[in-house]
Design an enzyme around this catalytic site. Sequence first.
Site, mmCIF file in Angstrom:
data_model
loop_
_atom_site.group_PDB
_atom_site.id
_atom_site.type_symbol
_atom_site.label_atom_id
_atom_site.label_comp_id
_atom_site.label_asym_id
_atom_site.label_seq_id
_atom_site.Cartn_x
_atom_site.Cartn_y
_atom_site.Cartn_z
ATOM 1 C CG ASP A 1 90.394 67.925 98.590
ATOM 2 O OD1 ASP A 1 89.477 67.880 97.876
ATOM 3 O OD2 ASP A 1 91.464 67.037 98.427
ATOM 4 C CG ASP B 1 91.026 63.154 93.472
ATOM 5 O OD1 ASP B 1 90.836 62.440 93.486
ATOM 6 O OD2 ASP B 1 90.786 64.202 93.179
HETATM 7 P P1 B16 Z 1 88.066 65.426 87.846
HETATM 8 P P2 B16 Z 1 89.699 67.431 95.250
HETATM 9 C C1 B16 Z 1 90.636 67.173 92.548
HETATM 10 O O1 B16 Z 1 90.036 66.920 93.984
HETATM 11 C C2 B16 Z 1 91.963 67.204 92.029
HETATM 12 O O2 B16 Z 1 92.685 67.351 93.463
HETATM 13 C C3 B16 Z 1 92.470 68.019 90.930
HETATM 14 O O3 B16 Z 1 93.964 67.599 90.262
HETATM 15 C C4 B16 Z 1 91.420 67.274 89.646
HETATM 16 O O4 B16 Z 1 91.884 68.479 88.708
HETATM 17 C C5 B16 Z 1 90.164 67.643 90.529
HETATM 18 O O5 B16 Z 1 89.421 67.301 91.336
HETATM 19 C C6 B16 Z 1 88.870 67.763 89.793
HETATM 20 O O6 B16 Z 1 88.642 66.455 89.037
HETATM 21 O O7 B16 Z 1 88.238 65.740 86.126
HETATM 22 O O8 B16 Z 1 87.994 64.508 88.155
HETATM 23 O O9 B16 Z 1 86.507 66.502 87.423
HETATM 24 O O10 B16 Z 1 91.762 67.530 94.956
HETATM 25 O O11 B16 Z 1 89.093 68.529 95.349
HETATM 26 O O12 B16 Z 1 89.642 66.214 95.413
HETATM 27 MG MG MG Z 2 92.903 67.250 96.515
#
Ligand code: B16
Ligand code: MG
Length: 213
Positions: free
Chosen positions: A8, A10
């Site tokens: 993953d 973030d």
């Molecule tokens: P975006 P991951 C996710 O990343 C985040 O944890 C989540 O909080 C966010 O809403 C999602 O990406 C979408 O991100 O708005 O930048 O498209 O943890 O799956 O790497």
């Molecule tokens: Mg994450």
Amino acid sequence: MIKAVIFDLDGVLVTTDELHYQAWKQLAEEEGITGFMREDNLRQRGVSRMASLEVVLEKADRQYSDKEKAALAERKNNIYVASLANLDKSAVLDGAFEFIAFLKEKNIETAVGSASKNTPLILEKTGLAGLFDAVSCGLDTQKSKPDPEVFLIAADRLGVPYENCLVIEDSDAGIQAAKAGGMYALAVGAAKENQQADYRAADLADEAVRGIF
Ligand code: B16
Ligand code: MG
């Protein structure tokens, strides 16, 4: 036997999870939505931008139309992307570069599996781009975690059977997605107590992570 690791993004590879939270908090404040707290952010981890918005709107005292929701999501993304302006290598979480190198030495395939549509931008800015054998992200998927789609695409791109993949996640939705996809799951960071995961560790620098291989 583990033949591939799907990371993953973030909260596992980079500290951008905090920037997501700060951007949602700013949006809520601008909209006069009170009561959106750090603990609410736990349910935003790993899920799509629109699903994350719903967590904020639970605290609103009125209904929002689909058009308004789309505008709010875009506003939040603009705040978030602006906050990435100075993002660099220092945002990469402890142990990440070293662990990726360790996997390369062991001939274990690596991929990113992130809900974020900003994945290419973040990988580029942090110096992580080019280190993985495949990348799958929110730009490729129709369904959001806890659906396993993003991880299945990553495994298909690697050409590795699902049962030979280990997913590393900081969200409960992501651990659920990995298990739904028939993969092993390692929970770190905010999800480190997750009992559905096969393995748990504080972060990628934790000795327990290398002990899996
Ligand atoms: P975006 P991951 C996710 O990343 C985040 O944890 C989540 O909080 C966010 O809403 C999602 O990406 C979408 O991100 O708005 O930048 O498209 O943890 O799956 O790497
Ligand atoms: Mg994450």
